[in-house]
Design a protein around this motif. Structure first.
Motif, PDB file in Angstrom:
ATOM      1  N   VAL A 473     -18.284  -4.067 -15.275  1.00  0.00           N
ATOM      2  CA  VAL A 473     -16.872  -3.964 -14.915  1.00  0.00           C
ATOM      3  C   VAL A 473     -16.474  -5.251 -14.206  1.00  0.00           C
ATOM      4  O   VAL A 473     -17.048  -5.603 -13.172  1.00  0.00           O
ATOM      5  CB  VAL A 473     -16.610  -2.753 -14.014  1.00  0.00           C
ATOM      6  N   GLY A 474     -15.514  -5.956 -14.773  1.00  0.00           N
ATOM      7  CA  GLY A 474     -15.053  -7.176 -14.139  1.00  0.00           C
ATOM      8  C   GLY A 474     -13.999  -6.921 -13.084  1.00  0.00           C
ATOM      9  O   GLY A 474     -13.990  -7.556 -12.039  1.00  0.00           O
ATOM     10  N   LEU A 489     -14.345  -9.679 -23.421  1.00  0.00           N
ATOM     11  CA  LEU A 489     -13.705  -9.090 -22.250  1.00  0.00           C
ATOM     12  C   LEU A 489     -12.655  -8.129 -22.783  1.00  0.00           C
ATOM     13  O   LEU A 489     -11.741  -8.540 -23.518  1.00  0.00           O
ATOM     14  CB  LEU A 489     -13.057 -10.179 -21.387  1.00  0.00           C
ATOM     15  N   VAL A 490     -12.775  -6.857 -22.431  1.00  0.00           N
ATOM     16  CA  VAL A 490     -11.925  -5.815 -23.003  1.00  0.00           C
ATOM     17  C   VAL A 490     -11.102  -5.170 -21.898  1.00  0.00           C
ATOM     18  O   VAL A 490     -11.628  -4.821 -20.835  1.00  0.00           O
ATOM     19  CB  VAL A 490     -12.780  -4.748 -23.718  1.00  0.00           C
ATOM     20  N   ARG A 502      -8.381  -7.509 -26.210  1.00  0.00           N
ATOM     21  CA  ARG A 502      -9.768  -7.974 -26.227  1.00  0.00           C
ATOM     22  C   ARG A 502      -9.773  -9.499 -26.305  1.00  0.00           C
ATOM     23  O   ARG A 502      -9.041 -10.086 -27.101  1.00  0.00           O
ATOM     24  CB  ARG A 502     -10.490  -7.350 -27.413  1.00  0.00           C
ATOM     25  N   GLU A 503     -10.560 -10.143 -25.481  1.00  0.00           N
ATOM     26  CA  GLU A 503     -10.685 -11.600 -25.478  1.00  0.00           C
ATOM     27  C   GLU A 503     -12.162 -11.932 -25.716  1.00  0.00           C
ATOM     28  O   GLU A 503     -13.033 -11.598 -24.915  1.00  0.00           O
ATOM     29  CB  GLU A 503     -10.235 -12.178 -24.124  1.00  0.00           C
ATOM     30  N   ARG A 539      -6.424 -15.038 -16.716  1.00  0.00           N
ATOM     31  CA  ARG A 539      -5.369 -14.208 -16.148  1.00  0.00           C
ATOM     32  C   ARG A 539      -5.424 -12.825 -16.793  1.00  0.00           C
ATOM     33  O   ARG A 539      -5.640 -12.701 -17.999  1.00  0.00           O
ATOM     34  CB  ARG A 539      -3.999 -14.839 -16.357  1.00  0.00           C
ATOM     35  N   LEU A 540      -5.224 -11.791 -15.979  1.00  0.00           N
ATOM     36  CA  LEU A 540      -5.345 -10.427 -16.475  1.00  0.00           C
ATOM     37  C   LEU A 540      -4.002  -9.801 -16.807  1.00  0.00           C
ATOM     38  O   LEU A 540      -3.953  -8.779 -17.492  1.00  0.00           O
ATOM     39  CB  LEU A 540      -6.071  -9.564 -15.431  1.00  0.00           C
TER      40      LEU A 540
END
Length: 773
Positions: A473-474, A489-490, A502-503, A539-540
């Motif tokens: 978990v980020g 990264l999801v 998704r990245e 950036r999220l």
């Protein structure tokens, strides 16, 4: 008289060793004390005021004590005993001021009789200037009396700010209740604390000067009601006051506050030409008392100088301006007790010779997080706290300081309808993040979301492909989970796990670690079987675009990312420091230049555990470094409180010391009897919670002496068995509300109650009872 320490009294309070009792009252005691450890002389002694341990200290009392510390600290005057340190929040509040080696005015007059007029004038001028310095910082003393005036070699010193307060402070005394000491209070005192003004202190000073000149107060009477009546009517008895002083003292005792002189005007009236050059004009009798006090204190300090057993830690904090958290050096308790007792006998024998018959001188943005012994797979958000959607991660905050803060012990922050539970999330290790009412856990293959109140599964993500890096978990931000799953990264909806975006990670890489600050997730990726990698700022929110991406060389297999004060620090074989805004490189430490396992970043200070102590490196100037606890193998990730108290553990002892000064506060016993303390520490409210092999135990951060954790090993259903304890580093912990959310190597997750540390509405507890299931 310096009296023996009361039976059973702790020998250390704060960073001080108690040497003898100076005075006691109904609420507390005043001790002669010196820095714990090292040589002492009378010049390094303090008068340490504590509250009686048997008293029930409510919040109102602590507010009063905190005000006393604040008032004493606000006043900077050569005519008051200066504040050295204090702590109103600990289990045993304390306050230390400079020790004045001399009698009180009450004591001196009782032993040697009234003072001659020139001495009274010099005394009065010094006290008036003390009041002027207090009033200049808007502090009223409110209890000036002969017992609160100490006679020092260079003149009088005002002490005891026990009922002092700022001019505009909220009143803690009920209207109509008299504050101060009978016989030395003003008409305004009689009318209630809300009526007090700076001129009220001047009235009290006039009564003190009358006492100094005559040996009795101007309102003395055996009947208390008569004293109050005479004060309210202005009927002062001044027949014994010398003619040259009478008008000045009468001006201080006027019923109308506006008619009294100001303190500086009073000093001019008493000494029109200013202080005479040279030594203060004490009488020979007073100088004899000063010499006796100084000699007795010096003898007591030297007789009580500690000796420590040879196995003490190599680091020895040098005497410094004390800070607010108490401590004690390690050593054998029986040896310590014997040395202290022997020193006390010598000290008291000297006192008996030097000071016969002396009187007592005294009357009286919330971050949350967790810690982990090993590298955490996720880091915490700067916004971690109690608001909806806030996240708490293993590793505490982005700097992995291990400090959960007061909210972790506040029942109002726990999930609604919470109850004790446990569940099996996976067949191997898991690490979790707490986000509001959800617990989001990552194992080697997938992400699982649980209801934090009862442990029921809310959703489970798909399995990652075999051979890929473990899921982690980020971040959890608002209603979205950001997790590393396989090669991407999801972003998933927190409520149902649906994928939002998704990245993909750079080809051929895996995630090494991540750290979040605000809406930016920083993560490190490494190429498989290579030292090459990249550091990325993602950036999220919004278009979730990358803020920057930079090359990164790290020969170590593992590395950790830490964030503080706008800097991203990557710690592996090397230490890489970047500006978080643009990824620009800053000076770091090359590979091989520093051993830094289980790192912690507190502001600019990087704490690196090692086999030879804890190395503290300033990341703005990596050549600036020092080592605390040399010779001690720091076995687990240390924790750092918001006040800068570092708690670190070897395989047999837990140490607490100041990050700023390196001064040791306390250390647990290395008893050699199976009762040693060691484990992963983290901060919950005002306690250090230490996860040992048989369960967690709690130690107040302001502990005294050689503390033990409160009843470790009494947690029901703790996985560690007698003779087969868990590895503390294998337990992942989150503290929130009054619970510890814990996950174990076998994939079990569940919360344990922290009843002993529970608080309400954010108020911190200093209870020392055991955590229980």
């Amino acid at each position: 008289m310096i009296q023996p320490l009361p039976a059973g009294r702790a020998r250390l309070v704060g960073p001080y060793q108690l040497l003898g009792l100076l005075g006691a009252g109904g609420m507390g005691e005043v001790y002669l004390a010196g820095p714990a450890g090292g040589a002492r002389a009378a010049g390094g002694l303090v008068a340490l005021k504590t509250i009686r341990p048997d008293l029930d200290l409510d919040d109102g009392f602590r507010v009063r004590f905190r005000r006393e510390i604040a008032a004493a600290g606000a006043v900077r005057s050569p005519h008051t005993a200066g504040l050295v340190g204090g702590d109103a929040n600990g289990r045993l509040p304390w306050l230390a001021t400079e020790y004045v080696p001399g009698p009180s005015l009450a004591e001196a007059v009782a032993r040697s009789g009234p003072l001659p007029e020139p001495v009274v004038r010099a005394l009065g001028a010094g006290l008036a200037l003390a009041l002027a310095d207090m009033h200049a910082v808007r502090v009223l003393h409110r209890d000036l009396k002969p017992g609160n005036v100490l006679l020092g070699p260079d003149g009088p010193k005002v002490i005891d700010f026990g009922i002092a307060q700022a001019f505009d402070a909220t009143q803690l005394t009920r209207t109509g209740v008299v504050v101060g000491s009978p016989g030395y209070i003003s008409p305004e005192h009689v009318n209630g604390s809300r009526s007090l003004v700076p001129a009220s202190d001047v009235f009290c000073l006039g009564a003190v000067l009358a006492f100094a000149a005559t040996g009795r107060g101007p309102f003395d009477d055996s009947d208390m009601a008569a004293v109050i009546y005479r004060i309210s009517r202005g009927e002062a008895e001044l027949s014994g006051v010398p003619d040259g002083l009478r008008d000045v003292i009468e001006s201080c005792l006027r019923s109308d506050p506006a008619a009294r002189p100001t303190p500086r005007r009073l000093a001019d009236l008493l000494l029109p030409d200013g202080p005479a050059p040279g030594a203060f004009p004490w009488t020979d009798a007073v100088r004899g008392q000063l010499a006796a006090h100084a000699a007795a204190a010096d003898a007591c300090a030297r007789a009580s100088a500690p000796a420590y057993p040879p196995h003490r830690p190599a680091y020895a904090p040098t005497p410094a301006v004390p800070v607010r958290v108490p401590g004690e050096r390690p050593g054998s308790r029986s040896l310590w007790t014997g040395l202290a007792a022997a020193a006390a006998v010598v000290c008291l024998a000297l006192v008996a010779v030097l000071l016969p018959g002396l009187l007592d001188r005294g009357d009286e943005k919330n971050d949350a997080g967790a810690s982990g012994g090993r590298r955490s797979a996720a880091s915490a958000t700067d916004a971690a706290g109690v608001r909806s959607g806030a996240a708490v991660f293993p590793g505490a905050d982005p700097g992995r300081t291990g400090d959960f803060g007061a909210a972790a012990a506040d029942v109002s922050t726990r999930p609604k309808d919470w109850k004790a539970w446990h569940t099996q999330v996976a067949d191997g290790p898991v690490e979790c993040a707490l986000a509001g009412a959800s617990l989001v856990c990552a194992d080697a293959r997938r992400i699982t979301a649980l209801d934090a109140a009862d442990g029921k599964r809310r959703w489970r993500g798909p399995q990652t492909t075999a051979g890929s890096a473990p899921a982690s978990v980020g971040a959890v931000l608002d209603t979205t989970v950001y997790a590393f799953e396989g090669n991407a990264l999801v972003a998933r909806d927190l409520s149902d796990g649906k994928e939002q975006w998704r990245e993909r990670l750079p080809a051929g890489t895996r995630v090494a670690d991540s750290a979040q600050s605000g809406d930016v997730l920083y993560y490190a990726v490494k190429a498989t079987g290579s030292g090459t990698g990249r550091l990325i700022a993602q950036r999220l929110t919004g278009q979730h675009a990358q803020a920057w991406d930079t090359a990164w060389q790290e020969p170590a297999d593992e590395a950790e990312l830490l964030f503080a004060d706008g800097r991203l620090v990557a710690v592996g074989a090397a230490v890489t420091v970047l500006n978080s805004a643009d990824g620009a490189r800053q000076p770091g430490v090359p590979a091989g230049g520093l051993t830094c396992r289980t790192p912690v970043l507190k502001g600019t200070q990087l704490l690196c555990s090692g086999s030879d102590g804890l190395t503290v490196v300033n990341v703005t100037d990596p050549d600036r470094r020092r080592t605390e606890a040399p010779g001690v193998d720091i076995a687990y990730r240390p924790t750092v409180s918001r006040d800068g108290i570092v708690v670190a553990s070897s395989t047999s002892q837990v140490y607490a010391f100041g990050l700023a000064d390196g001064q040791l506060r306390w250390v647990t016993c290395d008893c050699g009897d199976g009762l040693e303390t060691e484990g992963v520490p983290f901060v919950v409210g005002d306690h250090a919670v230490v996860v040992e092999g048989y369960g967690p135990g709690a130690i107040p951060l302001n502990a005294e002496g050689t503390p033990r954790p409160t009843s470790p090993g009494l947690i029901k259903d703790w996985p560690g068995e007698p003779g087969d304890p868990l590895d503390p580093a294998s337990v992942s912990v989150i503290a929130a509300g009054d619970a510890l959310f814990m996950s174990f190597e076998d994939g079990t997750v569940g919360p344990l109650r922290l009843r002993s540390l529970t608080t309400r509405a954010g108020a911190q507890s200093s209870s020392r009872s055991s955590p229980s299931s």
